[in-house]
Design a protein around this motif. Structure first.
Motif, short mmCIF file in Angstrom:
data_model
loop_
_atom_site.label_atom_id
_atom_site.label_comp_id
_atom_site.label_asym_id
_atom_site.label_seq_id
_atom_site.Cartn_x
_atom_site.Cartn_y
_atom_site.Cartn_z
N GLY A 59 56.57 17.29 50.17
CA GLY A 59 57.92 17.16 49.64
C GLY A 59 58.62 18.49 49.44
N MET A 60 59.82 18.43 48.90
CA MET A 60 60.68 19.59 48.74
C MET A 60 60.59 20.14 47.32
SD MET A 60 63.15 20.84 50.92
CE MET A 60 63.75 19.37 51.72
N PRO A 61 60.34 21.45 47.16
CA PRO A 61 60.34 22.00 45.81
C PRO A 61 61.73 22.03 45.22
CG PRO A 61 60.12 23.76 47.43
CD PRO A 61 60.03 22.46 48.18
N GLU A 62 61.78 21.97 43.91
CA GLU A 62 63.07 22.10 43.25
C GLU A 62 63.56 23.53 43.34
OE1 GLU A 62 62.66 20.90 39.21
OE2 GLU A 62 61.15 19.40 39.68
N SER A 63 64.84 23.71 43.24
CA SER A 63 65.39 25.05 43.15
C SER A 63 65.68 25.36 41.70
CB SER A 63 66.68 25.16 43.99
OG SER A 63 67.21 26.47 43.89
N GLY A 64 65.07 26.42 41.20
CA GLY A 64 65.20 26.72 39.78
C GLY A 64 66.48 27.41 39.40
N GLY A 65 67.31 27.75 40.35
CA GLY A 65 68.53 28.48 40.03
C GLY A 65 69.48 28.44 41.20
N PRO A 66 70.58 29.16 41.15
CA PRO A 66 71.52 29.17 42.26
C PRO A 66 70.94 29.85 43.48
CG PRO A 66 72.12 30.80 40.59
CD PRO A 66 71.03 29.98 40.01
N ASP A 67 71.48 29.50 44.63
CA ASP A 67 71.01 30.10 45.87
C ASP A 67 71.48 31.55 45.96
OD1 ASP A 67 69.85 27.74 46.59
OD2 ASP A 67 71.65 27.00 47.60
N GLY A 68 70.89 32.29 46.92
CA GLY A 68 71.32 33.66 47.14
C GLY A 68 70.64 34.64 46.21
N HIS A 69 71.26 35.84 46.10
CA HIS A 69 70.65 36.92 45.33
C HIS A 69 70.54 36.57 43.85
CE1 HIS A 69 70.60 39.62 48.74
NE2 HIS A 69 71.88 39.38 48.96
N GLN A 70 71.48 35.82 43.33
CA GLN A 70 71.44 35.50 41.91
C GLN A 70 70.20 34.68 41.56
OE1 GLN A 70 73.45 36.62 39.56
NE2 GLN A 70 74.55 37.81 41.10
N GLY A 71 69.81 33.76 42.46
CA GLY A 71 68.62 32.97 42.21
C GLY A 71 67.37 33.82 42.17
N TRP A 72 67.26 34.79 43.10
CA TRP A 72 66.08 35.65 43.13
C TRP A 72 66.07 36.61 41.95
CZ3 TRP A 72 62.09 34.66 46.21
CH2 TRP A 72 62.30 33.80 47.30
N LEU A 73 67.23 37.14 41.57
CA LEU A 73 67.28 38.04 40.41
C LEU A 73 66.90 37.31 39.13
CD1 LEU A 73 70.53 40.07 41.20
CD2 LEU A 73 68.15 40.87 41.33
N ALA A 74 67.36 36.08 39.01
CA ALA A 74 67.02 35.29 37.82
C ALA A 74 65.54 34.96 37.79
CB ALA A 74 67.86 34.01 37.79
N ALA A 75 64.95 34.78 38.96
CA ALA A 75 63.53 34.44 39.02
C ALA A 75 62.66 35.55 38.44
CB ALA A 75 63.12 34.14 40.46
N PHE A 76 63.07 36.80 38.65
CA PHE A 76 62.28 37.92 38.15
C PHE A 76 62.41 38.10 36.65
CE2 PHE A 76 62.79 39.32 42.65
CZ PHE A 76 61.44 39.35 42.97
N GLN A 77 63.25 37.30 36.02
CA GLN A 77 63.39 37.36 34.57
C GLN A 77 62.91 36.07 33.89
OE1 GLN A 77 67.55 38.20 33.91
NE2 GLN A 77 67.52 40.05 35.18
N ASP A 78 62.42 35.14 34.68
CA ASP A 78 62.00 33.84 34.16
C ASP A 78 60.48 33.82 34.06
OD1 ASP A 78 61.43 31.19 33.61
OD2 ASP A 78 62.95 30.39 34.98
N ARG A 79 59.96 33.75 32.84
CA ARG A 79 58.51 33.77 32.64
C ARG A 79 57.83 32.54 33.24
NH1 ARG A 79 56.20 37.01 28.86
NH2 ARG A 79 54.71 35.36 28.30
N SER A 80 58.54 31.41 33.29
CA SER A 80 57.93 30.21 33.88
C SER A 80 57.72 30.36 35.37
CB SER A 80 58.82 28.99 33.61
OG SER A 80 60.06 29.10 34.30
#
Length: 262
Positions: free
Chosen positions: A37-58
């Protein structure tokens, strides 16, 4: 002869463990990403999603755990392949040195697969979500994975699979035939010193050709790609030897009655 025969169950146990781990690895790298199946996207697409990922402990905590598992596997696989460790293992374990290496590699890979932490809420590098891509891209990926695994099994026929698994060393020892590598040609020994992973391209296809490349899959593909690249050192002489051996194997398979010992 009795002590020597006790080596056979140990070598067979290592082989069975490695074979089962290989089957699990096919499921882990191909069936799970293609059919899971398809994983959920934890944030917006693009650079903002990756930048937010590096600040999300989960997201960071499971990624750190997965990275530790991969480093454990890479460390074991590399350290036990060094000449110093191989000499030490040969002194204490004798002809079982290769079987022990194979068993430890299988156990390390089992740890990676069993304790791997998916990151379903992490950002996604790419995903085939819209029709017709959500139908045809997974199908194409499945076909390429099947072809890659068939090529992997075919390439193993070119190499001495029994020797890679440590079975041939024990067999030769029990029969008093010496060390199998001592019977190899200088060109074969040169190839083995340069090529630790004979199925690099096919494994890269399995790692990267997926319909959805999520965060944890990206970590797996990046680290193993780097490791496979660093372990490769083929040159033109090695490639010519590989081509000649493949042609010879195909000839032997088509005319087994004319086969000659290598």
């Amino acid at each position: 002869m009795a002590p020597a025969l006790l080596l056979v169950p140990a070598a067979l146990s290592s082989f069975i463990l490695a074979f089962g781990t290989g089957v699990e690895f096919v499921r882990f790298t191909s069936l799970r990403p293609l059919l899971g199946g398809m994983p959920e996207s934890g944030g917006p697409d693009g650079h903002q999603g990756w930048l937010a990922a590096f600040q999300d402990r989960s997201i960071l905590i499971p990624l750190a755990w997965d990275l530790a598992l991969l480093l454990l596997f890479v460390g074991q696989h590399s350290l036990m392949a060094t000449e110093t460790v191989k000499v030490w293992m040969s002194q204490y374990f004798g002809v079982l040195q290769r079987s022990l290496y194979v068993a430890c590699t299988a156990l390390a890979l089992q740890l990676v697969m069993r304790y791997w932490e998916p990151v379903p809420r992490g950002p996604v590098l790419w995903a085939a979500r819209a029709e017709p891509w959500s139908t045809w891209v997974p199908l194409l990926c499945f076909v390429l994975h099947v072809i890659s695994w068939l090529l992997i099994f075919s390439i193993l026929l070119v190499f001495d699979y029994a020797e890679l698994m440590g079975l041939k060393q024990v067999y030769y020892h029990v029969l008093g035939l010496g060390e199998p590598l001592a019977l190899k040609s200088p060109r074969a020994l040169r190839l083995f010193s340069h090529l630790r992973h004979p199925v690099c391209v096919e494994l890269l296809t399995v790692l990267w050709v997926v319909p959805t490349l999520g965060t944890d899959r990206l970590l797996l593909a990046l680290l193993l790609t780097l490791y496979l690249g660093l372990a490769h050192g083929l040159d033109q002489q090695d490639l010519r030897y590989l081509r000649a051996q493949l042609q010879r194997k195909l000839h032997l398979l088509s005319q087994p009655q004319e086969g000659e010992a290598e």
